[in-house]
Scaffold this motif. Structure first.
Motif, PDB file in Angstrom:
ATOM      1  N   MET A 125       0.848  -1.189   0.000  1.00  0.00           N
ATOM      2  CA  MET A 125       0.000   0.000   0.000  1.00  0.00           C
ATOM      3  C   MET A 125       0.884   1.239   0.000  1.00  0.00           C
ATOM      4  O   MET A 125       1.809   1.344   0.806  1.00  0.00           O
ATOM      5  N   LYS A 126       0.628   2.162  -0.909  1.00  0.00           N
ATOM      6  CA  LYS A 126       1.437   3.380  -1.006  1.00  0.00           C
ATOM      7  C   LYS A 126       0.900   4.425  -0.022  1.00  0.00           C
ATOM      8  O   LYS A 126      -0.238   4.884  -0.147  1.00  0.00           O
ATOM      9  N   ILE A 127       1.733   4.784   0.947  1.00  0.00           N
ATOM     10  CA  ILE A 127       1.342   5.716   2.000  1.00  0.00           C
ATOM     11  C   ILE A 127       2.008   7.071   1.731  1.00  0.00           C
ATOM     12  O   ILE A 127       3.231   7.195   1.817  1.00  0.00           O
ATOM     13  N   GLY A 128       1.223   8.069   1.401  1.00  0.00           N
ATOM     14  CA  GLY A 128       1.754   9.420   1.233  1.00  0.00           C
ATOM     15  C   GLY A 128       1.864  10.095   2.587  1.00  0.00           C
ATOM     16  O   GLY A 128       0.853  10.243   3.291  1.00  0.00           O
ATOM     17  N   ILE A 129       3.070  10.471   2.974  1.00  0.00           N
ATOM     18  CA  ILE A 129       3.278  11.140   4.271  1.00  0.00           C
ATOM     19  C   ILE A 129       3.314  12.643   4.012  1.00  0.00           C
ATOM     20  O   ILE A 129       4.214  13.143   3.337  1.00  0.00           O
ATOM     21  N   PHE A 130       2.340  13.365   4.542  1.00  0.00           N
ATOM     22  CA  PHE A 130       2.264  14.812   4.374  1.00  0.00           C
ATOM     23  C   PHE A 130       2.921  15.476   5.575  1.00  0.00           C
ATOM     24  O   PHE A 130       2.471  15.298   6.708  1.00  0.00           O
ATOM     25  N   PHE A 131       3.973  16.258   5.318  1.00  0.00           N
ATOM     26  CA  PHE A 131       4.705  16.858   6.433  1.00  0.00           C
ATOM     27  C   PHE A 131       5.284  18.200   6.006  1.00  0.00           C
ATOM     28  O   PHE A 131       5.353  18.514   4.817  1.00  0.00           O
ATOM     29  N   GLY A 132       5.683  19.001   7.011  1.00  0.00           N
ATOM     30  CA  GLY A 132       6.108  20.380   6.741  1.00  0.00           C
ATOM     31  C   GLY A 132       4.921  21.299   6.965  1.00  0.00           C
ATOM     32  O   GLY A 132       4.425  21.442   8.082  1.00  0.00           O
ATOM     33  N   GLY A 133       4.462  21.933   5.900  1.00  0.00           N
ATOM     34  CA  GLY A 133       3.235  22.729   5.985  1.00  0.00           C
ATOM     35  C   GLY A 133       3.476  24.215   6.103  1.00  0.00           C
ATOM     36  O   GLY A 133       4.609  24.707   6.076  1.00  0.00           O
TER      37      GLY A 133
ATOM     38  N   PHE B  99      -3.191   6.115   0.359  1.00  0.00           N
ATOM     39  CA  PHE B  99      -3.604   6.591   1.690  1.00  0.00           C
ATOM     40  C   PHE B  99      -2.705   7.760   2.066  1.00  0.00           C
ATOM     41  O   PHE B  99      -1.505   7.757   1.750  1.00  0.00           O
ATOM     42  N   ALA B 100      -3.265   8.758   2.737  1.00  0.00           N
ATOM     43  CA  ALA B 100      -2.496   9.931   3.175  1.00  0.00           C
ATOM     44  C   ALA B 100      -2.317   9.884   4.686  1.00  0.00           C
ATOM     45  O   ALA B 100      -3.307   9.905   5.432  1.00  0.00           O
ATOM     46  N   PHE B 101      -1.057   9.805   5.121  1.00  0.00           N
ATOM     47  CA  PHE B 101      -0.775   9.900   6.558  1.00  0.00           C
ATOM     48  C   PHE B 101      -0.420  11.349   6.850  1.00  0.00           C
ATOM     49  O   PHE B 101       0.577  11.872   6.351  1.00  0.00           O
ATOM     50  N   LEU B 102      -1.248  12.004   7.671  1.00  0.00           N
ATOM     51  CA  LEU B 102      -1.094  13.433   7.922  1.00  0.00           C
ATOM     52  C   LEU B 102      -0.237  13.664   9.162  1.00  0.00           C
ATOM     53  O   LEU B 102      -0.679  13.431  10.288  1.00  0.00           O
ATOM     54  N   ALA B 103       0.985  14.133   8.934  1.00  0.00           N
ATOM     55  CA  ALA B 103       1.872  14.525  10.037  1.00  0.00           C
ATOM     56  C   ALA B 103       1.945  16.041  10.126  1.00  0.00           C
ATOM     57  O   ALA B 103       2.863  16.587  10.728  1.00  0.00           O
ATOM     58  N   LEU B 104       0.966  16.728   9.514  1.00  0.00           N
ATOM     59  CA  LEU B 104       0.918  18.188   9.535  1.00  0.00           C
ATOM     60  C   LEU B 104       0.336  18.677  10.856  1.00  0.00           C
ATOM     61  O   LEU B 104      -0.479  17.990  11.477  1.00  0.00           O
ATOM     62  N   HIS B 105       0.725  19.886  11.261  1.00  0.00           N
ATOM     63  CA  HIS B 105       0.224  20.484  12.502  1.00  0.00           C
ATOM     64  C   HIS B 105      -0.320  21.881  12.227  1.00  0.00           C
ATOM     65  O   HIS B 105       0.127  22.565  11.303  1.00  0.00           O
ATOM     66  N   GLY B 106      -1.252  22.302  13.092  1.00  0.00           N
ATOM     67  CA  GLY B 106      -1.697  23.686  13.061  1.00  0.00           C
ATOM     68  C   GLY B 106      -2.603  24.006  11.880  1.00  0.00           C
ATOM     69  O   GLY B 106      -3.130  23.121  11.203  1.00  0.00           O
TER      70      GLY B 106
END
Length: 915
Positions: free
Chosen positions: A1-9, A113-120
């Protein structure tokens, strides 16, 4: 499964998000998932990031690229927003240097799937969740509505009030009200309504950004607290006039910091002496200032006529939440959904601190605060905390997981506030720390969250058939993963120790553990070393103890177990409640720390990775013990380690071999105690102020100080030669020691001349890594990496700049010259000098060498060696990983090379002994 990790922001928490995204990227189970790094820049662009940039220490180390930075007199690193209003084409050009831009509609092709490591804002407020919903991409955590609610502290307070739930009393000040208010009258009103102390919060920020506490009835401090939450700052001519040029620069750097200051861009409004305090003299059309140096120039110009200047961030807050202060035990609790979709509160963690605030620094730098799990309260009270956290989770409609904070007062009152729909994802954050208490390591916990998030999206109606198919495939793969029994190389990762570097050692050890545990080749075994130089004590750690916040917490858990303390009943209860999760996802049951001898260690593991720093570890003593039992290990051998641990001896050997080092000598306690005045006079004669004083055998910037006066020298001697454990407050104040900064006790310290520019055309501090290999004919080959340029904001590089995510500034490769050909020429000369250092000291395995580089007008290159680290820090943010990436090594591949070298060295030694 391809997991897109969203980070930074785009938010002020982007650095912690970046570090958290890296943790997720490294810890996703490689047998189940393919990680796809989606970096979100501060303009909101999606960037499919080239893998090597994931391991940079901070976003500013790689983005915007160095090639795009405007000329800077002070070589300041900046974020993308400091480049001003860029066209889409200009942004695309920058993005192309670190990866490729991804349009939102392309996301469906790149990930499942999108794994959201974004904050704020824009990360956990429903915005990114709405975008992913639009394209039908399942994502982690809560949906749109609970996310939007979870970020709004004011809305949360109002709902809690309406429901009759206990929450601190509060008031709200709007920006418009504040602009016309009488601060003295407003403070009097708030004090009357809420009492003192008062807590000020920026309503849509996390990580304690924009938060302050007012303890006194002080109007000036009150104004500063409100402005902090609005991301404004008022500066007065009288204050500015007292600053030196260096003070002004430091002030601007702190002000424009996105976490501690107000950030950029800003609008500057000036008030002239002729005007009253409420009227303004704007700069040209309220000009927006994007770059810190532009702000510095604008302030100098404004104060030629203005009495005061107000700076306002263009993306600040419009309201301030003011709360009454709660005196009580502070805690944080992660709540997850169980397999049936019901909330399950993990063991709440108590945050133990003094009067200081639990701020950004103490949240993320190990050792600055104590985190005790579970909170030290009667079982009934802990269960009440859990039940109320689970109720809030249901009330606010949260999904998958959330972090809920609160206080328990002395009279048993429970206050919950500031729920978060996401949590910091650093290796020892509450997020992984509490999951470890039920037996899940970070990799297993992430797998569970992906599965739970897919189920939550399906329940909410997103593509039911497609997500049912994904769930079925994932469940099947997890079941197969549990049944696998592939032989893997067992590696003891030894961490901890008893020096001032023990917390960083734990960070390094955990990082090594996590890199190895997500591989198919290695099975890491976490081992904690404590005791003394005469008595090494080794303990095999269960995952829940390894993920305690710092070395002292780990040692305390070991001591409690050895004193016969049983497992806390609340932990037994939670582990029973979590069996539906752990029976499927945990690889092994939770356990207690286990004492082990070196002989037993040799029977249980195949090799050792020493993640210790300073003594013991880098001095050869531990290596000697491992060699007795034929255990291969990383790094240099016994003889070389015993030299490089001693900075004085290292300098001496290098000088004898013709390399440049600082003038140096040892200063001893015996000399100081016998004749303090003579001691000071002798040092001052040989080393004019300023000079450097530091321990000869500690690293990690421990007690490295620039000594400028007799008073500072006296304070340094009193601290390093003290007999008691506690610091001397007056001496600590003289040396400006930071909060909880440790200062070792020694019988001697090293004094060095301060290395400066000395008229060179170019002058910079660098740190260079290296890796050794065996050639086909058995000769040692040394691969020297491109060095990193280290930028210190203070007088010397601090612990935070070296190890705290988002804090340090490292440019890799170092900027020796603007012209690429000339830069490479200088780099090759520097690398050759570092190679000579390694050869002279017989360094093996890997190492980090710190140096100053002077480039003369003639082009001549001078390399002055500062120190050698035979076991350099291996924390996620350390710059050695930036360097190895340029040579094509991922962190795991670099670690693998180090372990393979140690094994080959052991085999080579055994063959030679046999001959």
């Amino acid at each position: 499964m391809k997991i897109g990790i969203f980070f930074g922001g785009t938010s002020r928490e982007r650095e912690i998000s970046f570090a958290g995204g890296r943790t997720v990227y490294d810890n996703l189970d490689k047998a189940l998932f393919e990680a796809v790094p989606i970096f979100v820049d501060s303009r909101g662009n999606f960037v499919l990031l080239d893998w090597q940039y994931i391991y940079k220490g901070t976003i500013r180390d790689f983005y915007p690229p160095v090639s795009a930075l405007p000329a800077s007199e002070h070589k300041m690193q900046v974020y993308l927003e400091s480049l001003g209003d860029l066209t889409q084409q200009e942004q695309d050009q920058l993005i192309s240097e670190v990866g490729r831009r991804v349009a939102p509609h392309e996301l469906r092709e790149l990930l499942d799937f999108a794994f959201l490591a974004l904050h704020g804002p824009s990360g956990e407020d429903g915005a990114i969740q709405g975008l992913l919903e639009w394209y039908g991409i399942p994502y982690s955590g809560s949906g749109i509505l609970p996310s939007a609610f979870g970020i709004d502290k004011i809305a949360q307070k109002k709902l809690l009030k309406a429901l009759g739930r206990p929450t601190p009393e509060f008031r709200v000040i709007t920006q418009e009200e504040w602009d016309v208010a009488d601060p003295e009258a407003t403070l009097a009103y708030l004090t009357r309504e809420l009492g003192l102390p008062l807590v000020f919060k920026a309503p849509r920020q996390g990580s304690s950004i924009g938060v302050s506490i007012l303890r006194d009835n002080d109007v000036a401090k009150f104004r500063a607290a409100v402005e902090r939450s609005l991301f404004r700052k008022t500066v007065y001519r009288s204050e500015w006039a007292q600053f030196t040029e260096r003070d002004k620069l430091a002030w601007v750097q702190q002000l424009t910091d996105i976490r501690e200051g107000i950030g950029l861009p800003v609008v500057l409004d000036a008030v002239s002496p002729e005007q009253n305090a409420s009227s303004q003299l704007p700069t040209a059309d309220n000009a927006v200032l994007y770059h810190p140096e532009a702000l510095l120039r604008a302030l100098n110009e404004a104060f030629l006529t203005a009495e005061e200047v107000r700076l306002t961030n263009t993306d600040g807050e419009t309201q301030v939440l003011v709360e009454s202060f709660v005196h009580g035990r502070e805690f944080s609790c992660i709540v997850v959904e169980d397999p049936n979709g019901q909330p399950l509160a993990l063991p709440p963690t108590e945050i133990v601190k003094g009067e200081e605030m639990f701020d950004y620094r103490s949240k993320y730098l190990p050792g600055l605060s104590r985190k005790i799990t579970p909170i030290d309260l009667p079982e009934a009270d802990i269960q009440r905390i859990r039940e109320q956290c689970e109720e809030m989770f249901r009330t606010f409609g949260f999904q998958v997981y959330a972090r809920l904070d609160g206080f328990m007062t002395a009279d048993g009152q429970l206050f919950l506030n500031d729920p978060n729909t996401t949590s910091g994802m650093l290796p020892a954050s509450f997020f992984f720390h509490q999951a470890a208490e039920i037996g899940l390591n970070p990799s297993q916990f992430l797998t569970y969250l992906v599965r739970t998030s897919l189920a939550a999206r399906r329940r909410a109606g997103m593509k039911p058939l497609q997500l049912a198919n994904l769930l079925s495939k994932l469940d099947e793969a997890v079941a197969q993963r549990q049944q696998e029994d592939r032989p893997r190389t067992k590696v003891a990762v030894i961490m901890g120790g008893y020096s001032s570097e023990r917390h960083i050692s734990v960070e390094s050890g955990r990082n090594i553990y996590e890199k190895l545990s997500s591989s198919a080749k290695y099975q890491p075994v976490p081992v904690f070393l404590t005791g003394s130089s005469q008595d090494f004590r080794l303990y095999v750690l269960p995952i829940n103890v390894m993920l305690k916040d710092n070395a002292d917490d780990i040692r305390e858990k070991i001591e409690q177990h050895e004193a016969g303390h049983d497992l806390h009943p609340i932990l037994q209860r939670i582990r029973r409640e979590a069996e539906g999760i752990t029976s499927t996802y945990a690889g092994q049951p939770t356990a207690q720390p286990r004492r082990i001898s070196f002989e037993e260690l040799a029977q249980e593991v195949d090799e050792v990775f020493i993640a210790l720093h300073g003594r013991p570890g880098e001095d050869g003593a531990l290596q000697t013990e491992l060699e007795k039992y034929g255990l291969p290990y990383n790094g240099s051998g016994t003889a070389s380690s015993s030299i490089t641990i001693n900075k004085f001896e290292t300098n001496k050997r290098l000088r004898e071999a013709g390399l440049r080092v600082a003038e140096h000598r040892m200063a001893t306690r015996l000399q100081w105690e016998a004749d303090p005045e003579g001691f000071y006079h002798e040092l001052e004669t040989a080393f004019p102020y300023p000079f450097i004083a530091k321990p000869a055998d500690d690293g990690c910037s421990s007690a490295v100080k620039k000594i400028k006066t007799r008073g500072e020298l006296l304070a340094f001697c009193r601290l390093i030669f003290r007999h008691q454990e506690d610091l001397l407050p007056d001496a600590a104040t003289t040396l400006h020691l930071g909060f909880k900064e440790e200062f070792p006790q020694k019988d001697a310290f090293l004094v060095e001349t301060l290395i400066d520019r000395d008229g060179a055309a170019h002058f910079l501090e660098v740190t260079g890594g290296l890796l050794t290999h065996w050639s086909e004919n058995g000769e040692l080959e040394i691969e020297v990496f491109e060095a990193s340029e280290a930028l210190a904001t203070g007088e010397v590089l601090s612990l935070e700049e070296k190890f705290l995510a988002g804090e340090g500034q490292n440019i890799t490769p170092a900027r020796y010259a603007p012209d690429p050909t000339e830069r490479q020429r200088i780099s090759e000369e520097v690398k050759q000098e570092l190679r000579r250092v390694a050869q002279i000291l017989d360094i093996q395995g890997y190492a980090r060498i710190d140096a100053f580089v002077r480039v003369r007008q003639t082009g001549a290159v001078e390399v002055i060696i500062i120190e050698v680290n035979s076991l350099p820090g291996m924390t996620p943010a350390t710059c050695i990983f930036h360097q190895t990436a340029l040579n094509g090594y991922t962190p795991y591949q670099f670690i693998d090379q180090i372990l393979e070298f140690g094994k080959a060295r052991q085999e080579k030694a055994a063959l030679e002994a046999g001959e």
